[in-house]
Motif scaffolding. Structure first.
Motif, mmCIF file in Angstrom:
data_model
loop_
_atom_site.group_PDB
_atom_site.id
_atom_site.type_symbol
_atom_site.label_atom_id
_atom_site.label_comp_id
_atom_site.label_asym_id
_atom_site.label_seq_id
_atom_site.Cartn_x
_atom_site.Cartn_y
_atom_site.Cartn_z
ATOM 1 N N ASN A 1 0.803 -1.214 0.000
ATOM 2 C CA ASN A 1 0.000 0.000 0.000
ATOM 3 C C ASN A 1 0.846 1.279 0.000
ATOM 4 O O ASN A 1 0.296 2.371 0.078
ATOM 5 C CB ASN A 1 -0.936 0.012 1.219
ATOM 6 C CG ASN A 1 -2.032 -1.027 1.088
ATOM 7 O OD1 ASN A 1 -2.489 -1.315 -0.016
ATOM 8 N ND2 ASN A 1 -2.434 -1.611 2.207
ATOM 9 N N GLN A 2 2.149 1.147 -0.081
ATOM 10 C CA GLN A 2 2.998 2.323 -0.089
ATOM 11 C C GLN A 2 2.973 2.993 -1.458
ATOM 12 O O GLN A 2 3.017 2.328 -2.497
ATOM 13 C CB GLN A 2 4.438 1.944 0.262
ATOM 14 C CG GLN A 2 4.620 1.530 1.709
ATOM 15 C CD GLN A 2 6.061 1.212 2.010
ATOM 16 O OE1 GLN A 2 6.794 0.766 1.148
ATOM 17 N NE2 GLN A 2 6.482 1.458 3.239
ATOM 18 N N LYS A 3 2.900 4.309 -1.451
ATOM 19 C CA LYS A 3 2.944 5.098 -2.678
ATOM 20 C C LYS A 3 4.040 6.143 -2.529
ATOM 21 O O LYS A 3 4.268 6.659 -1.430
ATOM 22 C CB LYS A 3 1.601 5.786 -2.937
ATOM 23 C CG LYS A 3 0.398 4.837 -2.972
ATOM 24 C CD LYS A 3 0.445 3.873 -4.160
ATOM 25 C CE LYS A 3 -0.767 2.963 -4.177
ATOM 26 N NZ LYS A 3 -0.708 2.006 -5.310
ATOM 27 N N PHE A 4 4.693 6.465 -3.637
ATOM 28 C CA PHE A 4 5.843 7.356 -3.593
ATOM 29 C C PHE A 4 5.688 8.488 -4.606
ATOM 30 O O PHE A 4 5.194 8.275 -5.714
ATOM 31 C CB PHE A 4 7.124 6.582 -3.894
ATOM 32 C CG PHE A 4 7.354 5.407 -2.986
ATOM 33 C CD1 PHE A 4 8.002 5.560 -1.773
ATOM 34 C CD2 PHE A 4 6.922 4.138 -3.346
ATOM 35 C CE1 PHE A 4 8.217 4.479 -0.924
ATOM 36 C CE2 PHE A 4 7.127 3.041 -2.521
ATOM 37 C CZ PHE A 4 7.774 3.222 -1.302
ATOM 38 N N VAL A 5 6.155 9.683 -4.223
ATOM 39 C CA VAL A 5 6.180 10.827 -5.125
ATOM 40 C C VAL A 5 7.598 10.986 -5.660
ATOM 41 O O VAL A 5 8.550 11.161 -4.894
ATOM 42 C CB VAL A 5 5.758 12.127 -4.417
ATOM 43 C CG1 VAL A 5 5.888 13.312 -5.375
ATOM 44 C CG2 VAL A 5 4.332 12.026 -3.901
ATOM 45 N N ALA A 6 7.721 10.916 -6.979
ATOM 46 C CA ALA A 6 9.022 11.127 -7.626
ATOM 47 C C ALA A 6 9.064 12.531 -8.208
ATOM 48 O O ALA A 6 8.209 12.903 -9.014
ATOM 49 C CB ALA A 6 9.244 10.094 -8.722
ATOM 50 N N GLY A 7 10.033 13.309 -7.796
ATOM 51 C CA GLY A 7 10.201 14.645 -8.342
ATOM 52 C C GLY A 7 10.786 14.567 -9.743
ATOM 53 O O GLY A 7 11.943 14.192 -9.913
ATOM 54 N N ALA A 8 9.977 14.903 -10.746
ATOM 55 C CA ALA A 8 10.407 14.770 -12.140
ATOM 56 C C ALA A 8 11.341 15.903 -12.540
ATOM 57 O O ALA A 8 10.986 17.079 -12.447
ATOM 58 C CB ALA A 8 9.190 14.747 -13.058
ATOM 59 N N ILE A 9 12.529 15.539 -13.000
ATOM 60 C CA ILE A 9 13.541 16.494 -13.443
ATOM 61 C C ILE A 9 13.817 16.211 -14.913
ATOM 62 O O ILE A 9 14.449 15.208 -15.260
ATOM 63 C CB ILE A 9 14.825 16.354 -12.601
ATOM 64 C CG1 ILE A 9 14.521 16.633 -11.124
ATOM 65 C CG2 ILE A 9 15.918 17.266 -13.119
ATOM 66 C CD1 ILE A 9 15.691 16.358 -10.191
#
Length: 365
Positions: free
Chosen positions: A149-157
């Motif tokens: 159930n873990q979700k992650f935010v990836a900072g798009a560069i």
């Protein structure tokens, strides 16, 4: 980093699909991009998708939610062009930091909303990933509940619209329209905004010029040295531009990997330019040489004469299922032309396979 590493050890993670493709569905006009705040802005801003994180965060949040509901474990911030250099096209250089903070916060709120809705749903009592995993070995299933159930935010560069390795003037090959310091400073500002906005990962993506990517890596490392904050994991994704198997700046895949390995990335992979059919041999090669996790998010095939992507979700998922079966990948998703339907089918097809195992690297004395 331990949380995402645990997740990567237990299953193949799903990264979201195209943001631009989904924004196009809203058929936005100039006024939608401007909002009230920028109604009197001196230059046109239509097409500045990153600006929507400020003027229409409801749209960006809705797109994130669609991808989360489709099965994405990692969602990218709407910041592909959120550097001062790229925003100069719209005379919005001064907004670079704010764009990154806003986009990261929108993505973070989308995850919080998704998890809240999931917890309130009667179906939440049944793990949606464990279900129907009869072909997965017992060890994989047993470690699934703690990470599913873990979700992650990836900072798009993104790669920027100016390149350090290539001249924009064919008559002057030595000319560069930007310097390494200028590029790294712009990336530094972007990283600052993404971190302050609350991302979990930093994703340097769609790399066609490795020197630009190295400026981004330098900026990330410098930022965390300067601030003394806990460094975030770095994901790196390059772009093979054609059948030659090289980046636009001329590197082979192995040369590209060697050039960025010093960053000790969480993952290295490929995205954009190619559909899954064309990307397959390159992913197979990368899986053999990378000592870190591998990622792949191809386009929905190649564009037709009108620039549209026609590959159906089932087709894209079929290709990525084979990659998972062969043990090529740890993270999969979609790039240009892909939608939540593509991500849904990909997630369904790869969930029955165990992720690629990291190779044992022998140290040479």
């Amino acid at each position: 980093m331990s949380n995402i590493k645990s997740a990567l050890e237990s299953r193949i993670l799903i990264i979201d699909g195209a943001m631009g493709t989904m924004i196009q569905r809203y058929k936005l006009e100039e006024g939608d991009y401007r909002g009230d705040r920028f109604k009197d802005w001196a230059s046109d801003v239509k097409g500045n998708n990153d600006l929507l994180s400020i003027t229409r965060p409801d749209i960006i949040r809705a797109i994130h939610l669609e991808y989360l509901e489709a099965g994405a474990d990692i969602i990218e911030t709407n910041t592909f062009s959120s550097t001062a250099i790229a925003q100069a096209d719209y005379n919005m250089q001064s907004l670079a930091y704010e764009l990154n903070v806003a986009s990261a916060q929108v993505a973070r709120r989308a995850i919080e909303e998704h998890l809240k809705l999931k917890a309130e749903s009667p179906k939440s009592k049944t793990d949606p990933v464990i279900g129907n995993r009869s072909s997965v070995n017992e060890k994989s299933v047993n470690c699934q509940p703690s990470t599913s159930n873990q979700k992650f935010v990836a900072g798009a560069i993104g790669p920027m619209n100016k390149t350090l390795s290539l001249s924009p003037d064919v008559n002057n090959p030595g000319f560069r329209s930007v310097s390494f310091d200028e590029v790294s400073d712009a990336y530094y500002e972007q990283v600052s905004g993404l971190v302050d906005g609350g991302v979990d990962l930093l994703l340097i993506e769609t790399i066609f010029d490795t020197l630009n990517a190295k400026a981004a890596i330098y900026a990330i490392k410098k930022y965390f040295r300067d601030t003394k904050k806990e460094p975030l994991p770095i994901m790196i994704s390059g772009t093979i531009t054609d059948a030659s198997g090289r980046t636009l700046s001329g590197q082979t895949l192995e040369a590209f990997y060697t050039s960025v390995a010093h960053a000790k990335p969480l993952s290295v992979g490929l995205n954009c330019a190619l559909g899954a059919a064309e990307m397959r041999p390159h992913i197979a090669e990368l899986s053999k040489i990378a000592s870190c996790y591998t990622s792949a998010y191809p386009n929905a095939g190649l564009p037709n004469s009108m620039g549209l992507y026609e590959e159906e979700p089932e087709e894209t998922a079929h290709f990525l299922e084979e990659w998972a079966r062969e043990g090529f990948v740890n993270i999969v998703g979609g790039c240009c032309g892909t939608t939540p339907d593509h991500i849904r089918h990909i997630a369904e097809q790869v969930k029955k396979f165990t992720p690629r195992k990291l190779p044992v690297v022998e140290l040479v004395a």
